[in-house]
Design a protein around this motif. Sequence first.
Motif, short mmCIF file in Angstrom:
data_model
loop_
_atom_site.label_atom_id
_atom_site.label_comp_id
_atom_site.label_asym_id
_atom_site.label_seq_id
_atom_site.Cartn_x
_atom_site.Cartn_y
_atom_site.Cartn_z
N LEU A 201 0.81 -1.21 0.00
CA LEU A 201 0.00 0.00 0.00
C LEU A 201 0.85 1.28 0.00
N PRO A 202 1.95 1.33 0.73
CA PRO A 202 2.74 2.57 0.69
C PRO A 202 3.18 2.95 -0.72
N ARG A 203 3.49 1.96 -1.54
CA ARG A 203 3.95 2.29 -2.89
C ARG A 203 2.80 2.41 -3.88
N TYR A 204 1.80 1.52 -3.79
CA TYR A 204 0.76 1.46 -4.81
C TYR A 204 -0.57 2.06 -4.35
N GLY A 205 -0.58 2.67 -3.16
CA GLY A 205 -1.83 3.19 -2.62
C GLY A 205 -2.51 4.20 -3.53
N SER A 206 -1.74 5.12 -4.13
CA SER A 206 -2.36 6.12 -5.00
C SER A 206 -2.94 5.49 -6.24
N LEU A 207 -2.30 4.43 -6.75
CA LEU A 207 -2.82 3.73 -7.93
C LEU A 207 -4.12 3.02 -7.58
N PHE A 208 -4.14 2.30 -6.46
CA PHE A 208 -5.38 1.65 -6.02
C PHE A 208 -6.49 2.68 -5.84
N ALA A 209 -6.17 3.80 -5.22
CA ALA A 209 -7.19 4.81 -4.95
C ALA A 209 -7.77 5.37 -6.24
N GLU A 210 -6.93 5.65 -7.23
CA GLU A 210 -7.45 6.20 -8.49
C GLU A 210 -8.31 5.19 -9.23
N LEU A 211 -8.03 3.90 -9.01
CA LEU A 211 -8.86 2.86 -9.64
C LEU A 211 -10.12 2.57 -8.82
N GLY A 212 -10.24 3.17 -7.64
CA GLY A 212 -11.40 2.96 -6.78
C GLY A 212 -11.33 1.74 -5.91
N VAL A 213 -10.12 1.18 -5.72
CA VAL A 213 -9.94 -0.07 -4.98
C VAL A 213 -9.47 0.23 -3.56
N HIS A 214 -10.07 -0.44 -2.59
CA HIS A 214 -9.67 -0.30 -1.19
C HIS A 214 -9.67 -1.67 -0.54
N GLY A 215 -9.41 -1.74 0.73
CA GLY A 215 -9.27 -3.03 1.39
C GLY A 215 -10.50 -3.50 2.14
N ALA A 216 -11.58 -2.73 2.13
CA ALA A 216 -12.76 -3.10 2.92
C ALA A 216 -13.38 -4.40 2.44
N ALA A 217 -13.22 -4.73 1.15
CA ALA A 217 -13.82 -5.96 0.63
C ALA A 217 -13.31 -7.18 1.36
N LEU A 218 -12.05 -7.14 1.80
CA LEU A 218 -11.49 -8.29 2.51
C LEU A 218 -12.14 -8.49 3.87
N VAL A 319 -11.56 -10.76 -6.05
CA VAL A 319 -10.90 -9.67 -5.32
C VAL A 319 -9.39 -9.88 -5.30
N GLN A 320 -8.94 -11.10 -5.05
CA GLN A 320 -7.51 -11.40 -5.06
C GLN A 320 -6.89 -11.02 -6.40
N SER A 321 -7.58 -11.31 -7.50
CA SER A 321 -7.05 -10.99 -8.83
C SER A 321 -6.85 -9.49 -9.01
N VAL A 322 -7.75 -8.69 -8.45
CA VAL A 322 -7.60 -7.23 -8.58
C VAL A 322 -6.31 -6.78 -7.90
N TYR A 323 -6.10 -7.17 -6.66
CA TYR A 323 -4.92 -6.72 -5.93
C TYR A 323 -3.63 -7.18 -6.63
N THR A 324 -3.60 -8.47 -7.03
CA THR A 324 -2.37 -8.99 -7.64
C THR A 324 -2.15 -8.44 -9.04
N ASP A 325 -3.21 -8.36 -9.85
CA ASP A 325 -3.03 -7.93 -11.24
C ASP A 325 -2.69 -6.45 -11.34
N VAL A 326 -3.24 -5.64 -10.44
CA VAL A 326 -2.90 -4.21 -10.46
C VAL A 326 -1.41 -4.03 -10.21
N ILE A 327 -0.86 -4.76 -9.24
CA ILE A 327 0.57 -4.63 -8.93
C ILE A 327 1.42 -5.23 -10.03
N ARG A 328 1.07 -6.42 -10.51
CA ARG A 328 1.86 -7.06 -11.56
C ARG A 328 1.92 -6.19 -12.82
#
Length: 399
Positions: A201-218, A319-328
């Motif tokens: 999250l420290p590195r990719y947090g802004s990318l997740f945020a702009e895509l509308g992705v957060h951790g509440a789903a987990l 949900v797992q695919s979103v987190y992993t694919d965004v980073i990959r």
Amino acid sequence: MTALPAPAVVAPAAGAKPKAASGPRAAGTASEARTRAAALVPDESLLVGPLNGYHHETYAFPLPADDGSGAQTWWKCRYPRAGLLRFDLRRFASEEALLGALQGRVTRIPVLVERRGISLYSFIEGRTLGEVCPLGTPLSRRHLNQLGGLFRELTSVDVDETGFAGSAGAGGLSAGREDDPAAFLTRLIGFTEYHVYRRHLPRYGSLFAELGVHGAALDRLRREAARLTPRPFTLVHGDLHRENFIVDADGDLWTIDWELAMVGDPLYDLATHLHLMGYPQKESERVTGLWCEAVESARPGASAGWERDLPVLLKYKQVQSVYTDVIRTALAPGQGQGQGRGPGPRLPARAPGRIREVLAAAAIPLELARVPTSRQVRTAYENWFMSQAPTTTSPATAP
């Protein structure tokens, strides 16, 4: 030195070789993996590779049979790629040891031998199921039957004979065998949350945020996981997709790449398979029925509660695919000219569409207010690339 067994696979037709990964190779000296592979053959020109693969650098080569016939059999050796991010929980310390334990218990899997202290896998000559049966194409009756046979054999394996010790898994998460699907899925959710999402999250947090992705789903998934139906644990392959099935010259289906195997909820294997295969609805229902028959014939109760629990496991995979694919995807682009924003990483042309697809598939469990367009996905990555670029100070303004 272990003698080579009778060939489990035949050498390719005259002049044919396994296909190496496409794309440019890095200039410079050979990698350590290639150097070690080259030591196994009399002529380095016999090496084919590196083959396609994320987790390993893999090379294939022919070796003569030990029976003096002059016949050759193709083998491959695999070396873990250094510095890779791990997005999946590992449960077995050694894929090689697991495959050795499964010989004679699971049909059509690679044979292993050892040469000079290096494990060699028999190279299954053929085409991937993705080539034979691409996305949107129904499986043949033969392949359906063999898939059912695989599910049945996985459920039948005595896990105490696989080398599974029930010790702590990756990340210190318990990998004990409680035959408790609720605890099993909770462990997987915890690994995704702490070792994939929060860790990065420290590195990719802004990318997740702009895509509308957060951790509440987990958190929501964890609450749903607590209500899963008890089922007996079995051996789980964990990665049954089109590129991990090889169709040989006789049309038979071989299963490769067992490094994500686990002992756990058998329904997880079905959910992972359905998620990765992208079946149309009718085909998904047909495969689900096949799975139910197969696991129940091997172990009564193995499919208990699947109607209620399968949607929960599918949500987790989405949900797992979103987190992993965004980073990959952020790690994958080659270097070159940016997309109209000056020099920098260049996002592959198809990447925005793929990320949009995984976001759309997970829109409900992620509670996305909107699914971004492919253009918006590209913009999000460009903004993130710009934020990661090192800043330079003009000599005229330097302090």
